[in-house]
Scaffold this motif. Structure first.
Motif, PDB file in Angstrom:
ATOM      1  N   ASN A   1      -8.555  -4.141   9.548  1.00 34.27           N
ATOM      2  CA  ASN A   1      -7.435  -3.928  10.419  1.00 34.27           C
ATOM      3  C   ASN A   1      -6.589  -5.268  10.577  1.00 34.27           C
ATOM      4  O   ASN A   1      -7.037  -6.301  10.727  1.00 34.27           O
ATOM      5  CB  ASN A   1      -7.850  -3.639  11.975  1.00 34.27           C
ATOM      6  CG  ASN A   1      -8.259  -2.081  12.005  1.00 34.27           C
ATOM      7  OD1 ASN A   1      -7.812  -1.284  11.358  1.00 34.27           O
ATOM      8  ND2 ASN A   1      -9.526  -1.917  12.759  1.00 34.27           N
TER       9      ASN A   1
ATOM     10  N   THR B   1      -4.694   6.987   9.887  1.00 37.04           N
ATOM     11  CA  THR B   1      -4.738   6.131   8.704  1.00 37.04           C
ATOM     12  C   THR B   1      -6.382   5.528   8.794  1.00 37.04           C
ATOM     13  O   THR B   1      -7.125   5.494   7.883  1.00 37.04           O
ATOM     14  CB  THR B   1      -3.911   5.031   8.599  1.00 37.04           C
ATOM     15  OG1 THR B   1      -2.554   5.590   8.250  1.00 37.04           O
ATOM     16  CG2 THR B   1      -4.372   4.170   7.480  1.00 37.04           C
ATOM     17  N   GLU B   2      -6.592   5.007   9.842  1.00 30.50           N
ATOM     18  CA  GLU B   2      -8.129   4.502  10.117  1.00 30.50           C
ATOM     19  C   GLU B   2      -9.214   5.636  10.062  1.00 30.50           C
ATOM     20  O   GLU B   2     -10.268   5.284   9.362  1.00 30.50           O
ATOM     21  CB  GLU B   2      -8.203   3.605  11.247  1.00 30.50           C
ATOM     22  CG  GLU B   2      -9.598   2.955  11.621  1.00 30.50           C
ATOM     23  CD  GLU B   2      -9.433   2.008  12.729  1.00 30.50           C
ATOM     24  OE1 GLU B   2     -10.429   1.148  12.944  1.00 30.50           O
ATOM     25  OE2 GLU B   2      -8.599   1.799  13.510  1.00 30.50           O
TER      26      GLU B   2
ATOM     27  N   ASN C   1      -5.886  -1.469   7.137  1.00 29.56           N
ATOM     28  CA  ASN C   1      -5.114  -0.625   8.045  1.00 29.56           C
ATOM     29  C   ASN C   1      -4.137  -1.668   8.676  1.00 29.56           C
ATOM     30  O   ASN C   1      -4.498  -2.501   9.576  1.00 29.56           O
ATOM     31  CB  ASN C   1      -5.861   0.142   8.984  1.00 29.56           C
ATOM     32  CG  ASN C   1      -5.098   0.737  10.006  1.00 29.56           C
ATOM     33  OD1 ASN C   1      -3.968   1.424   9.820  1.00 29.56           O
ATOM     34  ND2 ASN C   1      -5.533   0.964  11.210  1.00 29.56           N
ATOM     35  N   ASN C   2      -2.873  -1.374   8.145  1.00 27.59           N
ATOM     36  CA  ASN C   2      -1.774  -2.331   8.649  1.00 27.59           C
ATOM     37  C   ASN C   2      -1.261  -1.891  10.137  1.00 27.59           C
ATOM     38  O   ASN C   2       0.033  -1.472  10.099  1.00 27.59           O
ATOM     39  CB  ASN C   2      -0.763  -2.754   7.730  1.00 27.59           C
ATOM     40  CG  ASN C   2       0.386  -3.616   8.278  1.00 27.59           C
ATOM     41  OD1 ASN C   2       1.154  -3.813   7.671  1.00 27.59           O
ATOM     42  ND2 ASN C   2      -0.061  -4.722   9.027  1.00 27.59           N
TER      43      ASN C   2
ATOM     44  N   GLN D   1       2.398  -6.835  11.623  1.00 24.85           N
ATOM     45  CA  GLN D   1       3.116  -5.776  10.657  1.00 24.85           C
ATOM     46  C   GLN D   1       4.066  -6.468   9.714  1.00 24.85           C
ATOM     47  O   GLN D   1       4.793  -7.160   9.746  1.00 24.85           O
ATOM     48  CB  GLN D   1       4.014  -4.983  11.574  1.00 24.85           C
ATOM     49  CG  GLN D   1       4.563  -3.784  11.018  1.00 24.85           C
ATOM     50  CD  GLN D   1       3.531  -2.789  10.853  1.00 24.85           C
ATOM     51  OE1 GLN D   1       3.081  -2.076  11.835  1.00 24.85           O
ATOM     52  NE2 GLN D   1       3.070  -2.367   9.603  1.00 24.85           N
TER      53      GLN D   1
ATOM     54  N   TYR E   1      -0.101   1.661   5.919  1.00 19.52           N
ATOM     55  CA  TYR E   1       0.707   1.787   7.165  1.00 19.52           C
ATOM     56  C   TYR E   1       1.173   3.146   7.425  1.00 19.52           C
ATOM     57  O   TYR E   1       1.823   3.820   6.718  1.00 19.52           O
ATOM     58  CB  TYR E   1       1.899   0.767   7.264  1.00 19.52           C
ATOM     59  CG  TYR E   1       2.808   1.040   8.558  1.00 19.52           C
ATOM     60  CD1 TYR E   1       2.412   0.684   9.785  1.00 19.52           C
ATOM     61  CD2 TYR E   1       4.177   1.428   8.519  1.00 19.52           C
ATOM     62  CE1 TYR E   1       3.112   0.871  10.627  1.00 19.52           C
ATOM     63  CE2 TYR E   1       4.823   1.556   9.254  1.00 19.52           C
ATOM     64  CZ  TYR E   1       4.410   1.312  10.835  1.00 19.52           C
ATOM     65  OH  TYR E   1       5.207   1.611  11.794  1.00 19.52           O
ATOM     66  N   ASN E   2       0.517   3.926   8.430  1.00 18.52           N
ATOM     67  CA  ASN E   2       0.843   5.283   8.519  1.00 18.52           C
ATOM     68  C   ASN E   2       0.948   6.307   7.451  1.00 18.52           C
ATOM     69  O   ASN E   2       1.770   6.823   7.195  1.00 18.52           O
ATOM     70  CB  ASN E   2       2.297   5.353   9.382  1.00 18.52           C
ATOM     71  CG  ASN E   2       2.093   4.859  10.736  1.00 18.52           C
ATOM     72  OD1 ASN E   2       1.123   4.593  11.470  1.00 18.52           O
ATOM     73  ND2 ASN E   2       3.334   4.616  11.359  1.00 18.52           N
ATOM     74  N   GLU E   3      -0.360   6.034   6.636  1.00 17.60           N
ATOM     75  CA  GLU E   3      -0.325   6.750   5.633  1.00 17.60           C
ATOM     76  C   GLU E   3      -1.520   7.841   5.512  1.00 17.60           C
ATOM     77  O   GLU E   3      -1.820   8.255   4.525  1.00 17.60           O
ATOM     78  CB  GLU E   3      -0.632   5.794   4.408  1.00 17.60           C
ATOM     79  CG  GLU E   3       0.299   4.977   4.053  1.00 17.60           C
ATOM     80  CD  GLU E   3       1.507   5.525   3.371  1.00 17.60           C
ATOM     81  OE1 GLU E   3       1.554   6.813   3.208  1.00 17.60           O
ATOM     82  OE2 GLU E   3       2.361   4.951   2.680  1.00 17.60           O
ATOM     83  N   GLU E   4      -1.412   8.541   6.992  1.00 13.89           N
ATOM     84  CA  GLU E   4      -2.783   9.485   6.922  1.00 13.89           C
ATOM     85  C   GLU E   4      -2.367  10.698   5.992  1.00 13.89           C
ATOM     86  O   GLU E   4      -3.193  11.358   5.348  1.00 13.89           O
ATOM     87  CB  GLU E   4      -2.480  10.172   8.331  1.00 13.89           C
ATOM     88  CG  GLU E   4      -3.221  11.505   8.706  1.00 13.89           C
ATOM     89  CD  GLU E   4      -2.728  12.218   9.532  1.00 13.89           C
ATOM     90  OE1 GLU E   4      -2.990  13.615   9.795  1.00 13.89           O
ATOM     91  OE2 GLU E   4      -1.889  11.662  10.547  1.00 13.89           O
TER      92      GLU E   4
ATOM     93  N   SER F   1      -1.742   0.792  11.903  1.00 10.94           N
ATOM     94  CA  SER F   1      -0.918   2.308  12.077  1.00 10.94           C
ATOM     95  C   SER F   1      -1.105   3.101  13.164  1.00 10.94           C
ATOM     96  O   SER F   1      -1.874   2.759  13.975  1.00 10.94           O
ATOM     97  CB  SER F   1      -1.820   3.135  10.728  1.00 10.94           C
ATOM     98  OG  SER F   1      -1.617   2.495   9.443  1.00 10.94           O
TER      99      SER F   1
ATOM    100  N   ASP G   1      -0.962   6.378  13.357  1.00  9.68           N
ATOM    101  CA  ASP G   1      -1.488   7.661  12.927  1.00  9.68           C
ATOM    102  C   ASP G   1      -2.924   7.683  12.578  1.00  9.68           C
ATOM    103  O   ASP G   1      -3.705   6.945  13.186  1.00  9.68           O
ATOM    104  CB  ASP G   1      -0.942   8.701  11.947  1.00  9.68           C
ATOM    105  CG  ASP G   1      -0.888   7.704  10.414  1.00  9.68           C
ATOM    106  OD1 ASP G   1      -1.573   6.491  10.412  1.00  9.68           O
ATOM    107  OD2 ASP G   1      -0.581   8.273   9.404  1.00  9.68           O
TER     108      ASP G   1
END
Length: 283
Positions: A96, A83-84, A76-77, A100, A48-51, A79, A81
């Motif tokens: 996806n 991440t995907e 991909n939870n 959340q 989750y938002n882990e780019e 996100s 940013d």
């Protein structure tokens, strides 16, 4: 002395756009080479938002050395940013999950995984090359439903190597003592692996904000024991999501206060969780 994870730190925390193309290409190639059409082990990364952290995690996973046919897949939870885009660029099969929470993300991974054994992976963590095989030595023993390992933090300007050593020694000692009666309280998702067939019978809880990993471990107890692996070569290294940017001493005091509020719980077995109101997902 160089650590096995030092190279992953060269890109950890940086925007994905700054990741060198040669690392992207090499990681993509190694990940593709690891994928099996008939996996025995599923390695499932939730993000989750882990780019800024996911590329380093996937770089470490691309260098796994294992005797087992494996698949590595991502979730991909929801996100907001890139991440995907990281999953796409590194060629990793992913799904996806728009609902959340870690529970929904982990259940999505379990629903799509094909392996008999399931490894939970956190996107902000590095995994040593023999992690899967060392965990599998425990997980494949008769009477074992799931296995958990210890983990470490990497030193930085706010956390010295010696301070982390003392912090982890105290934490690991507490977890070791706690695991005799309350092993489910020692389980952390980043170092958690289990028999997927058993887990599909009980599923991850999605009605709580945190603790979905320990709740699953507790639900798996009728199928077998919660085993623990004590091996430095199987110890992943992570960032400071559970410690924060406070000093090691401040973090130690904070955790000691939390654990000390109900210390007696570690001496009594329990068969179910009593959820606090604040941990329940409001519908």
């Amino acid at each position: 002395m160089n650590k096995w994870y030092d190279k992953y730190l060269t890109i950890y925390g940086k925007p994905f756009g700054e990741m060198p193309q040669d690392i992207i290409d090499a990681t993509r190639e190694r990940l593709a080479a690891l994928q099996s059409d008939k996996p025995v082990v599923s390695v499932v990364v939730i993000a989750y938002n882990e780019e800024r952290r996911l590329p380093a995690c996937l770089w470490s996973l691309s260098e796994l050395q294992t005797q087992y046919p494996i698949e590595i897949i991502g979730v991909n939870n929801n996100s907001g940013d890139r991440t995907e885009e990281v999953y796409k660029a590194l060629g990793l099969p992913y799904y996806n999950e728009e609902k959340q929470s870690p529970g929904y993300a982990r259940q999505c991974g379990l629903d799509h995984a094909r392996g008999k054994y399931h490894f939970c992976i956190d996107a902000d963590t590095f995994y040593p090359p023999h992690y899967v095989d060392l965990m599998m030595k425990k997980l494949t023993k008769p009477g074992v439903a799931c296995v958990n390992s210890f983990w470490s933090f990497f030193p930085d300007e706010n956390h010295s190597a010696f301070g982390l050593f003392l912090f982890e020694l105290a934490r690991d000692t507490f977890l070791f003592l706690q695991h005799f009666k309350r092993p489910e309280l020692c389980v952390r998702g980043m170092v958690f692996a289990f028999n997927a067939e058993y887990a599909r019978n009980v599923k991850f809880r999605t009605d709580i904000r945190r603790g979905e990993d320990g709740s699953l471990a507790l639900a798996l107890k009728p199928y077998g024991k919660i085993a623990f692996l004590y091996n430095r070569k199987a110890r992943p290294v992570t960032g400071y999501g559970t410690v924060g940017q406070q000093s090691i001493w401040q973090s130690f005091v904070h955790h000691a206060k939390i654990q000390g509020r109900n210390l007696s719980r570690i001496f009594y077995k329990k068969e179910h969780y009593e959820d606090s109101e604040e941990n329940l997902v409001k519908k």
